[in-house]
Design a protein around this motif. Sequence first.
Motif, PDB file in Angstrom:
ATOM      1  N   PHE A  15       0.846  -1.185   0.000  1.00 19.26           N
ATOM      2  CA  PHE A  15       0.000   0.000   0.000  1.00 19.26           C
ATOM      3  C   PHE A  15       0.885   1.239   0.000  1.00 19.26           C
ATOM      4  CE2 PHE A  15      -2.486  -3.171   2.465  1.00 19.26           C
ATOM      5  CZ  PHE A  15      -3.555  -3.298   1.582  1.00 19.26           C
ATOM      6  N   GLU A  16       0.329   2.327  -0.503  1.00 23.76           N
ATOM      7  CA  GLU A  16       1.040   3.604  -0.443  1.00 23.76           C
ATOM      8  C   GLU A  16       1.150   4.053   1.009  1.00 23.76           C
ATOM      9  OE1 GLU A  16       0.508   8.239  -1.915  1.00 23.76           O
ATOM     10  OE2 GLU A  16      -0.905   6.687  -2.562  1.00 23.76           O
ATOM     11  N   GLN A  17       2.342   4.513   1.412  1.00 20.35           N
ATOM     12  CA  GLN A  17       2.558   4.893   2.810  1.00 20.35           C
ATOM     13  C   GLN A  17       2.159   6.349   3.031  1.00 20.35           C
ATOM     14  OE1 GLN A  17       6.020   3.220   4.548  1.00 20.35           O
ATOM     15  NE2 GLN A  17       6.301   4.876   6.030  1.00 20.35           N
ATOM     16  N   VAL A  18       1.301   6.566   4.039  1.00 18.54           N
ATOM     17  CA  VAL A  18       0.810   7.902   4.366  1.00 18.54           C
ATOM     18  C   VAL A  18       1.420   8.396   5.672  1.00 18.54           C
ATOM     19  CG1 VAL A  18      -1.244   9.264   4.903  1.00 18.54           C
ATOM     20  CG2 VAL A  18      -1.352   7.498   3.144  1.00 18.54           C
ATOM     21  N   ILE A  19       1.519   7.517   6.656  1.00 20.37           N
ATOM     22  CA  ILE A  19       2.111   7.855   7.958  1.00 20.37           C
ATOM     23  C   ILE A  19       3.567   7.404   7.962  1.00 20.37           C
ATOM     24  CG2 ILE A  19       2.002   7.354  10.441  1.00 20.37           C
ATOM     25  CD1 ILE A  19      -1.021   7.035  10.105  1.00 20.37           C
ATOM     26  N   HIS A  20       4.465   8.265   8.433  1.00 22.68           N
ATOM     27  CA  HIS A  20       5.906   7.976   8.361  1.00 22.68           C
ATOM     28  C   HIS A  20       6.320   6.836   9.292  1.00 22.68           C
ATOM     29  CE1 HIS A  20       6.520  11.266   5.682  1.00 22.68           C
ATOM     30  NE2 HIS A  20       6.127  12.188   6.561  1.00 22.68           N
ATOM     31  N   ARG A  21       5.897   6.899  10.545  1.00 28.41           N
ATOM     32  CA  ARG A  21       6.317   5.877  11.512  1.00 28.41           C
ATOM     33  C   ARG A  21       5.125   5.500  12.394  1.00 28.41           C
ATOM     34  NH1 ARG A  21      12.418   7.401  13.688  1.00 28.41           N
ATOM     35  NH2 ARG A  21      13.372   7.689  11.632  1.00 28.41           N
ATOM     36  N   GLY A  22       4.863   4.222  12.472  1.00 23.43           N
ATOM     37  CA  GLY A  22       3.711   3.779  13.252  1.00 23.43           C
ATOM     38  C   GLY A  22       3.936   2.433  13.914  1.00 23.43           C
ATOM     39  N   CYS A  23       2.988   2.075  14.749  1.00 22.38           N
ATOM     40  CA  CYS A  23       3.070   0.813  15.493  1.00 22.38           C
ATOM     41  C   CYS A  23       1.691   0.169  15.538  1.00 22.38           C
ATOM     42  CB  CYS A  23       3.586   1.065  16.914  1.00 22.38           C
ATOM     43  SG  CYS A  23       3.546  -0.392  17.979  1.00 22.38           S
ATOM     44  N   GLY A  24       1.638  -1.111  15.271  1.00 16.24           N
ATOM     45  CA  GLY A  24       0.404  -1.875  15.394  1.00 16.24           C
ATOM     46  C   GLY A  24       0.437  -2.735  16.640  1.00 16.24           C
ATOM     47  N   LEU A  25      -0.595  -2.648  17.481  1.00 14.36           N
ATOM     48  CA  LEU A  25      -0.656  -3.410  18.729  1.00 14.36           C
ATOM     49  C   LEU A  25      -1.762  -4.456  18.663  1.00 14.36           C
ATOM     50  CD1 LEU A  25      -0.341  -0.589  21.450  1.00 14.36           C
ATOM     51  CD2 LEU A  25       1.486  -1.946  20.410  1.00 14.36           C
ATOM     52  N   ASP A  26      -1.418  -5.677  19.030  1.00 16.75           N
ATOM     53  CA  ASP A  26      -2.408  -6.739  19.194  1.00 16.75           C
ATOM     54  C   ASP A  26      -2.510  -6.999  20.697  1.00 16.75           C
ATOM     55  OD1 ASP A  26      -4.261  -8.649  18.442  1.00 16.75           O
ATOM     56  OD2 ASP A  26      -2.767 -10.240  18.278  1.00 16.75           O
ATOM     57  N   VAL A  27      -3.565  -6.472  21.315  1.00 15.32           N
ATOM     58  CA  VAL A  27      -3.675  -6.439  22.775  1.00 15.32           C
ATOM     59  C   VAL A  27      -4.479  -7.638  23.283  1.00 15.32           C
ATOM     60  CG1 VAL A  27      -4.436  -5.075  24.761  1.00 15.32           C
ATOM     61  CG2 VAL A  27      -3.589  -3.927  22.708  1.00 15.32           C
ATOM     62  N   HIS A  28      -3.946  -8.291  24.305  1.00 16.95           N
ATOM     63  CA  HIS A  28      -4.621  -9.409  24.959  1.00 16.95           C
ATOM     64  C   HIS A  28      -4.640  -9.163  26.470  1.00 16.95           C
ATOM     65  CE1 HIS A  28      -4.458 -11.698  21.186  1.00 16.95           C
ATOM     66  NE2 HIS A  28      -3.226 -11.201  21.065  1.00 16.95           N
ATOM     67  N   GLN A  29      -5.185 -10.106  27.214  1.00 15.69           N
ATOM     68  CA  GLN A  29      -5.272  -9.934  28.662  1.00 15.69           C
ATOM     69  C   GLN A  29      -3.891  -9.896  29.318  1.00 15.69           C
ATOM     70  OE1 GLN A  29      -7.403 -13.029  30.722  1.00 15.69           O
ATOM     71  NE2 GLN A  29      -7.495 -11.913  32.635  1.00 15.69           N
ATOM     72  N   LYS A  30      -2.970 -10.744  28.838  1.00 10.12           N
ATOM     73  CA  LYS A  30      -1.663 -10.856  29.488  1.00 10.12           C
ATOM     74  C   LYS A  30      -0.519 -10.332  28.643  1.00 10.12           C
ATOM     75  CE  LYS A  30      -2.962 -14.902  32.278  1.00 10.12           C
ATOM     76  NZ  LYS A  30      -2.628 -16.318  32.631  1.00 10.12           N
ATOM     77  N   THR A  31      -0.724 -10.187  27.353  1.00 11.33           N
ATOM     78  CA  THR A  31       0.370  -9.768  26.479  1.00 11.33           C
ATOM     79  C   THR A  31      -0.065  -8.688  25.503  1.00 11.33           C
ATOM     80  OG1 THR A  31      -0.145 -11.504  24.859  1.00 11.33           O
ATOM     81  CG2 THR A  31       1.478 -12.030  26.570  1.00 11.33           C
TER      82      THR A  31
END
Length: 410
Positions: A7-23
Amino acid sequence: MSTQIEFEQVIHRGCGLDVHQKTIVSTVSGIDVATETRTFGTFTSQIEELKVWLNSLSITHIAMESTGVYWKPVYNILEEDFKIILVNARHIKHVPGHKTDKKDSEWIAKLLLSGLLKGSFVPAEWIRELRDLCRYKRKLIAQRVAQRNRVHKILEDANIKLASVASDIFGVTGTLIIDALIQKQEDAEYLANLAKGSLRKKMADLKLSLQGRLTEHHRFMLSTLRDSMDSISSQIGDIEARIETYAVEVQQEVELLQTIPGVGKETAINMLAESGIDMEVFPDHKHLASWAGVSPGNNESAGKKKSTRITHGNKYLKTALVEAAWAASHTKDTYLSRKYGAIAARRGSKKALIAVAHKIVIALYYILKNKEPYLEPDDTVYQQKRKQAQIKKSLERLRGLGVQVDIRPN
């Protein structure tokens, strides 16, 4: 052969979080940042470590799914340092293949950098606190109603027919009689003499209704339920006092919303606790109506409309709007009451309530956006058209019955 989706990049720096109860599985990516995935725990110190790591990489945006309640502490700790996009899980389903936490966080990061994620509405922290209070108060009121129903059931089981004579068994008279029953007072004459106000006119029926068979078990249950109701009422009082401290911050908005027919102070506060006071987060009133769940749905395929049922939306805001709509439908000579009557006659009261609730949420949007009171719409032209339509319909019915009518203007 695997296909890599780019995909074309729009945001320079980012982070994706996969949130669970313990991790928390986090993947960083972007310009001059090597794609890397790390796993952190969910204790406060571990979330702080995550924040330090993201700051060291100059991450500006974070995206994560709204997973249960587990996203809330992560959001609260990170919101001061980063632009956080909270996303509905249904909107970021991964492409088919093996599903892992790492792949989920990488996919979220990729969608984030490409600007393809639409964030959910998350109000300011103090609005979220007010929302918690209003929702919990509603839960407590429901619990108190359930306890009152149990008291009614116990009285019926003992053949105490107080509800057949008194319209409210938890009024002044009902409370005195129940307290006396708990204290082992069984004399119907004595109990009936505790009546106050209009109930004294029903003394004969009241005496008969209080001649039951009350056992020790019944008294124990009544006593326990009374204590429970008193405790719940005390909690509700504490919460209402706490809500008042927040209501001071939105006093102007509360007063403006109360200019809408059918909207009282409590309903206004409940609406603000759900929608917030900043209407700039919604592109227009249609988006707010859809988010509230009072907007008609749209399900069309092959040129055929399958359903126009309302969307689910925010059930708490929808409840407040419908309550206000019901109150507005009972007001005299207002646009909303006339609207309710016109729609209810054709499509029923339930659809009419939702239609009026839709009108109220539109008014709410513009009142909060422009900081102006509600103005009663001028529906003179509409009323004239409706009058002519009623005359035409009545004439058609009369002609169908074989009656000739000579119309003469007043």
